[in-house]
Design an enzyme around this catalytic site. Structure first.
Site, PDB file in Angstrom:
ATOM      1  N   ASP A  53      -2.316   4.217   0.338  1.00 31.54           N
ATOM      2  CA  ASP A  53      -1.971   4.221   1.758  1.00 31.54           C
ATOM      3  C   ASP A  53      -2.226   2.848   2.377  1.00 31.54           C
ATOM      4  OD1 ASP A  53      -1.403   5.611   4.391  1.00 31.54           O
ATOM      5  OD2 ASP A  53      -3.480   5.041   4.727  1.00 31.54           O
ATOM      6  N   GLU A 125       2.005   7.565  -2.474  1.00 34.09           N
ATOM      7  CA  GLU A 125       0.885   6.661  -2.182  1.00 34.09           C
ATOM      8  C   GLU A 125      -0.044   6.534  -3.387  1.00 34.09           C
ATOM      9  OE1 GLU A 125       0.507   7.226   2.648  1.00 34.09           O
ATOM     10  OE2 GLU A 125      -0.716   8.496   1.338  1.00 34.09           O
TER      11      GLU A 125
END
Length: 233
Positions: A53, A125
């Site tokens: 992320d 992610e």
């Protein structure tokens, strides 16, 4: 799923993405917590998701800054939010067929987990995080750029997607459906919270939900889905 089969699938994905990722690390990136819990507490991908992320956000931020010298901070922030949202990442995941590689628990498998936007986005992610650890920051950034390139070509990407809450409010008003109301809950540890937003119009029941790494992103994701639902009526 046997270990050799899952490793083979991870290898196939690495070839498709054109990245040199440690097979064990990539397999971990593809392992949802539901699979881990049903298999003796094996490792799962949430720590890699947390790392990915941050890498995703930084790569997109730098790209937008360099390629849009005339845009102010507010416009850059809106574009970044559009590109790193759960909705956008799930779109990326579906485009590359990521769902078929994910290791899921039986419960998630039976309830359509391979096409759940939240699971797909989180896995994207995690794969980015695994790439960073295996191949370094340059390869991870290059992967991010390849993954989001199709989103950048979408002429509508920076329309409704840039300010979905305002767009939903305007559309709802035109249709006489009332003011959008958001309800947000969260789960997970403090360092890796996930937020779930539900949006309702006026006094109606919620018509859409969205997930994100913050209350803001979750509400934006819910607003996008609600706008799409209303637009299709």
């Amino acid at each position: 799923m046997g270990e050799s089969v899952s490793r083979d699938r991870a290898s196939d994905l690495a070839s498709q993405l054109a990245v040199d990722v440690n097979a064990e690390l990539l397999e971990l990136a593809l392992t949802h917590r539901s699979f881990a819990y049903e298999n003796g507490g094996a490792g799962h991908n949430e720590r890699l998701e947390f790392l990915g992320d941050s890498i995703l956000g930084q790569a997109v931020t730098v790209m937008l800054y360099r390629e849009n010298p005339t845009l102010d901070e507010g416009e850059l922030a809106k574009r970044r939010a559009s590109l790193v949202s759960s909705v956008a990442l799930a779109e990326v995941a579906r485009a590359i067929g990521l769902g078929r590689y994910i290791r899921l628990g039986r419960g998630e498998e039976l309830t359509g987990g391979r096409d759940k936007s939240s699971i797909l986005a989180d896995t994207v992610e995690a794969v980015i995080g695994a790439t960073y650890l295996s191949a370094g920051p340059e390869e991870a950034t290059a992967l991010v750029m390849r993954l989001i390139a199709p989103l950048m070509l979408d002429p509508d990407r920076f329309g409704v997607s840039m300010d979905p809450k305002t767009s939903l409010q305007e559309l709802s008003a035109r249709l006489g459906r009332g003011i959008p109301r958001y309800t947000v809950t969260n789960s997970g540890p403090d360092h890796s919270k996930r937020f779930l937003a539900a949006v309702a119009l006026g006094d109606e029941a919620p018509i859409a939900t969205g997930e994100g790494t913050s209350k803001k992103y979750a509400e934006m994701a819910a607003a996008r889905d609600a706008w799409a639902t209303l637009s299709s009526l």
